[in-house]
Design a protein around this motif. Structure first.
Motif, PDB file in Angstrom:
ATOM      1  N   ARG A  94       0.973  -1.126   0.105  1.00 21.14           N
ATOM      2  CA  ARG A  94      -0.359  -0.210  -0.166  1.00 21.14           C
ATOM      3  C   ARG A  94       1.076   1.190  -0.130  1.00 21.14           C
ATOM      4  O   ARG A  94       0.599   2.026  -0.037  1.00 21.14           O
ATOM      5  CB  ARG A  94      -0.715  -0.118   0.654  1.00 21.14           C
ATOM      6  N   TYR A  95       2.437   1.334   0.561  1.00 25.52           N
ATOM      7  CA  TYR A  95       3.024   1.809   0.300  1.00 25.52           C
ATOM      8  C   TYR A  95       3.926   2.626  -0.431  1.00 25.52           C
ATOM      9  O   TYR A  95       4.215   3.699  -0.686  1.00 25.52           O
ATOM     10  CB  TYR A  95       3.744   2.197   1.910  1.00 25.52           C
ATOM     11  N   ALA A  96       3.194   1.551  -1.342  1.00 23.48           N
ATOM     12  CA  ALA A  96       3.392   1.714  -2.787  1.00 23.48           C
ATOM     13  C   ALA A  96       2.791   3.575  -4.027  1.00 23.48           C
ATOM     14  O   ALA A  96       3.445   3.797  -4.729  1.00 23.48           O
ATOM     15  CB  ALA A  96       3.982   1.234  -3.797  1.00 23.48           C
ATOM     16  N   ALA A  97       2.231   3.463  -3.246  1.00 25.44           N
ATOM     17  CA  ALA A  97       1.313   4.125  -4.257  1.00 25.44           C
ATOM     18  C   ALA A  97       1.742   5.154  -3.756  1.00 25.44           C
ATOM     19  O   ALA A  97       2.520   6.011  -3.057  1.00 25.44           O
ATOM     20  CB  ALA A  97      -0.007   4.083  -3.238  1.00 25.44           C
ATOM     21  N   ARG A  98       1.192   6.441  -4.779  1.00 23.11           N
ATOM     22  CA  ARG A  98       1.342   7.801  -4.971  1.00 23.11           C
ATOM     23  C   ARG A  98       0.736   8.564  -3.943  1.00 23.11           C
ATOM     24  O   ARG A  98      -0.268   8.331  -3.476  1.00 23.11           O
ATOM     25  CB  ARG A  98       0.364   8.356  -6.283  1.00 23.11           C
ATOM     26  N   GLU A  99       1.501   9.178  -3.482  1.00 24.77           N
ATOM     27  CA  GLU A  99       1.226  10.542  -2.621  1.00 24.77           C
ATOM     28  C   GLU A  99       1.966  11.714  -3.247  1.00 24.77           C
ATOM     29  O   GLU A  99       2.683  12.313  -3.197  1.00 24.77           O
ATOM     30  CB  GLU A  99       2.205  10.424  -0.991  1.00 24.77           C
ATOM     31  N   VAL A 100       0.416  13.046  -3.493  1.00 25.93           N
ATOM     32  CA  VAL A 100       0.619  14.423  -3.650  1.00 25.93           C
ATOM     33  C   VAL A 100       0.163  14.737  -2.454  1.00 25.93           C
ATOM     34  O   VAL A 100      -0.864  15.272  -1.957  1.00 25.93           O
ATOM     35  CB  VAL A 100       0.438  14.094  -5.048  1.00 25.93           C
ATOM     36  N   ASP A 101       1.034  16.198  -2.676  1.00 23.44           N
ATOM     37  CA  ASP A 101       1.271  17.165  -0.705  1.00 23.44           C
ATOM     38  C   ASP A 101      -0.578  17.473  -1.623  1.00 23.44           C
ATOM     39  O   ASP A 101      -0.622  18.197  -2.752  1.00 23.44           O
ATOM     40  CB  ASP A 101       2.110  17.559  -0.597  1.00 23.44           C
ATOM     41  N   ARG A 102      -1.394  17.967  -0.794  1.00 24.46           N
ATOM     42  CA  ARG A 102      -2.629  19.230  -1.115  1.00 24.46           C
ATOM     43  C   ARG A 102      -1.835  20.108  -0.622  1.00 24.46           C
ATOM     44  O   ARG A 102      -0.618  21.100  -0.323  1.00 24.46           O
ATOM     45  CB  ARG A 102      -3.856  18.699  -0.203  1.00 24.46           C
ATOM     46  N   PRO A 103      -2.647  21.277  -1.929  1.00 26.05           N
ATOM     47  CA  PRO A 103      -2.227  22.765  -2.284  1.00 26.05           C
ATOM     48  C   PRO A 103      -1.755  22.989  -0.717  1.00 26.05           C
ATOM     49  O   PRO A 103      -3.001  22.402   0.591  1.00 26.05           O
ATOM     50  CB  PRO A 103      -3.252  22.736  -2.608  1.00 26.05           C
ATOM     51  N   GLY A 104      -0.722  24.158  -0.284  1.00 28.85           N
ATOM     52  CA  GLY A 104      -1.256  24.443   0.843  1.00 28.85           C
ATOM     53  C   GLY A 104      -0.599  23.663   2.953  1.00 28.85           C
ATOM     54  O   GLY A 104      -0.616  24.562   3.919  1.00 28.85           O
ATOM     55  N   VAL A 105       0.057  22.889   2.151  1.00 33.59           N
ATOM     56  CA  VAL A 105       0.582  21.372   3.601  1.00 33.59           C
ATOM     57  C   VAL A 105       1.965  21.987   3.063  1.00 33.59           C
ATOM     58  O   VAL A 105       2.553  21.927   1.829  1.00 33.59           O
ATOM     59  CB  VAL A 105      -0.188  20.520   3.691  1.00 33.59           C
ATOM     60  N   PRO A 106       3.271  21.859   4.168  1.00 29.30           N
ATOM     61  CA  PRO A 106       4.181  21.630   4.119  1.00 29.30           C
ATOM     62  C   PRO A 106       4.818  20.501   3.677  1.00 29.30           C
ATOM     63  O   PRO A 106       4.048  18.989   3.345  1.00 29.30           O
ATOM     64  CB  PRO A 106       5.211  21.792   5.547  1.00 29.30           C
ATOM     65  N   PRO A 107       6.028  19.744   2.542  1.00 31.69           N
ATOM     66  CA  PRO A 107       5.722  18.685   2.325  1.00 31.69           C
ATOM     67  C   PRO A 107       6.121  17.807   3.681  1.00 31.69           C
ATOM     68  O   PRO A 107       6.600  17.852   3.897  1.00 31.69           O
ATOM     69  CB  PRO A 107       7.252  19.375   0.885  1.00 31.69           C
ATOM     70  N   GLY A 108       5.880  17.123   2.979  1.00 29.05           N
ATOM     71  CA  GLY A 108       5.447  15.551   3.790  1.00 29.05           C
ATOM     72  C   GLY A 108       4.587  15.410   4.525  1.00 29.05           C
ATOM     73  O   GLY A 108       3.635  14.325   4.818  1.00 29.05           O
ATOM     74  N   ASN A 109       3.348  16.233   4.319  1.00 29.80           N
ATOM     75  CA  ASN A 109       2.479  16.136   4.936  1.00 29.80           C
ATOM     76  C   ASN A 109       1.381  15.213   4.613  1.00 29.80           C
ATOM     77  O   ASN A 109       0.702  14.468   5.239  1.00 29.80           O
ATOM     78  CB  ASN A 109       1.267  17.745   5.398  1.00 29.80           C
ATOM     79  N   GLU A 110       1.409  14.884   3.364  1.00 31.10           N
ATOM     80  CA  GLU A 110       0.623  13.793   2.854  1.00 31.10           C
ATOM     81  C   GLU A 110       1.157  12.458   3.290  1.00 31.10           C
ATOM     82  O   GLU A 110       0.131  11.620   3.312  1.00 31.10           O
ATOM     83  CB  GLU A 110       0.827  13.839   1.379  1.00 31.10           C
ATOM     84  N   HIS A 111       2.549  12.245   3.429  1.00 25.71           N
ATOM     85  CA  HIS A 111       2.692  10.932   3.266  1.00 25.71           C
ATOM     86  C   HIS A 111       2.661  10.641   5.026  1.00 25.71           C
ATOM     87  O   HIS A 111       2.238   9.780   5.749  1.00 25.71           O
ATOM     88  CB  HIS A 111       4.103  10.998   3.209  1.00 25.71           C
ATOM     89  N   ALA A 112       2.831  11.859   6.261  1.00 20.44           N
ATOM     90  CA  ALA A 112       1.984  11.643   7.720  1.00 20.44           C
ATOM     91  C   ALA A 112       0.807  10.844   7.698  1.00 20.44           C
ATOM     92  O   ALA A 112       0.261  10.982   8.164  1.00 20.44           O
ATOM     93  CB  ALA A 112       2.492  12.654   8.343  1.00 20.44           C
ATOM     94  N   VAL A 113      -0.257  12.032   6.720  1.00 22.81           N
ATOM     95  CA  VAL A 113      -1.444  11.464   6.643  1.00 22.81           C
ATOM     96  C   VAL A 113      -2.052  10.268   7.020  1.00 22.81           C
ATOM     97  O   VAL A 113      -2.418   9.908   6.836  1.00 22.81           O
ATOM     98  CB  VAL A 113      -2.254  12.982   5.872  1.00 22.81           C
ATOM     99  N   ARG A 114      -1.392   9.853   5.523  1.00 22.43           N
ATOM    100  CA  ARG A 114      -1.623   8.597   5.111  1.00 22.43           C
ATOM    101  C   ARG A 114      -0.832   7.796   5.987  1.00 22.43           C
ATOM    102  O   ARG A 114      -2.020   6.708   6.622  1.00 22.43           O
ATOM    103  CB  ARG A 114      -0.508   8.479   3.809  1.00 22.43           C
ATOM    104  N   VAL A 115      -0.234   7.547   6.835  1.00 20.59           N
ATOM    105  CA  VAL A 115       0.932   6.617   7.151  1.00 20.59           C
ATOM    106  C   VAL A 115      -0.143   6.822   9.110  1.00 20.59           C
ATOM    107  O   VAL A 115      -0.679   5.559   9.774  1.00 20.59           O
ATOM    108  CB  VAL A 115       2.340   6.769   8.333  1.00 20.59           C
ATOM    109  N   ALA A 116      -0.492   7.422   9.498  1.00 21.39           N
ATOM    110  CA  ALA A 116      -1.285   8.143  10.712  1.00 21.39           C
ATOM    111  C   ALA A 116      -3.089   7.350   9.705  1.00 21.39           C
ATOM    112  O   ALA A 116      -3.149   6.998  11.361  1.00 21.39           O
ATOM    113  CB  ALA A 116      -2.031   9.678  11.087  1.00 21.39           C
TER     114      ALA A 116
END
Length: 187
Positions: A96-118
């Motif tokens: 599942r962690y091979a899937a694409r992570e694209v940060d949403r507009p206006g969030v710091p880089p890496g936020n989408e990864h953190a959301v996904r893992v949590a």
């Protein structure tokens, strides 16, 4: 889908899990529409299998939705959601962690990864140690709102969680409560 299985530690967590769950379902609906797969149809299951076999070709919300629609042949749970030690679930959960992570507009880089893992941890807490679940759940609403703790903050929260008793790990409902519970060790 998988996020409705248990009682949440806080209202903020429950609301955030509901919001992310809705995002996952909207992402899946868009992919189904693009591929001409009707919900509940054999084509939808074929699409879910396709996504599960090539997770790096899809956004993480789509991959999570696809896995939720597939059943593990070994344990009968949603693929990637069975107990640790179920080989097909362990593989799917890792992939599942091979899937694409694209940060949403206006969030710091890496936020989408953190959301996904949590989200993944909170959705499948039986696959992770309770202290890790606690940390992910306490911070998910802040991550989803666009925040991202610094490395020092994250290590500080981890240190505080490590000081809690097992019962406290299960019941602590906020970062503020975490700080209050661990103040006894700082005095």
């Amino acid at each position: 889908m998988g996020s409705t299985r248990r009682r949440w530690r806080s209202r903020e967590l429950a609301e955030t899990m509901e919001l992310i769950g809705a995002e996952v379902e909207r992402a899946w609906s868009r992919v189904c529409a693009a591929w001409g797969a009707e919900p509940g149809s054999p084509e939808e299951l074929d699409l879910a299998r396709l996504v599960a076999e090539g997770p790096d070709q899809f956004e993480w919300r789509v991959v999570d939705a696809a896995l939720d629609r597939l059943t593990c042949d070994d344990c009968g749970e949603s693929l990637g959601s069975g107990e640790r030690g179920c080989v097909p679930c362990d593989l799917a959960d890792g992939f599942r962690y091979a899937a694409r992570e694209v940060d949403r507009p206006g969030v710091p880089p890496g936020n989408e990864h953190a959301v996904r893992v949590a989200w993944s941890v909170a959705s499948r807490p039986h696959r992770v140690q309770p202290r890790a679940v606690c940390g992910m759940e306490l911070g998910l609403h802040l991550l989803h709102a666009g925040g991202l703790p610094t490395r020092e903050q994250a290590h500080g929260y981890r240190h505080m969680i490590d000081q809690l008793t097992g019962a406290e790990v299960e019941r602590v409902a906020s970062l503020e409560e975490l700080e209050a519970l661990t103040a006894r060790y700082r005095d």
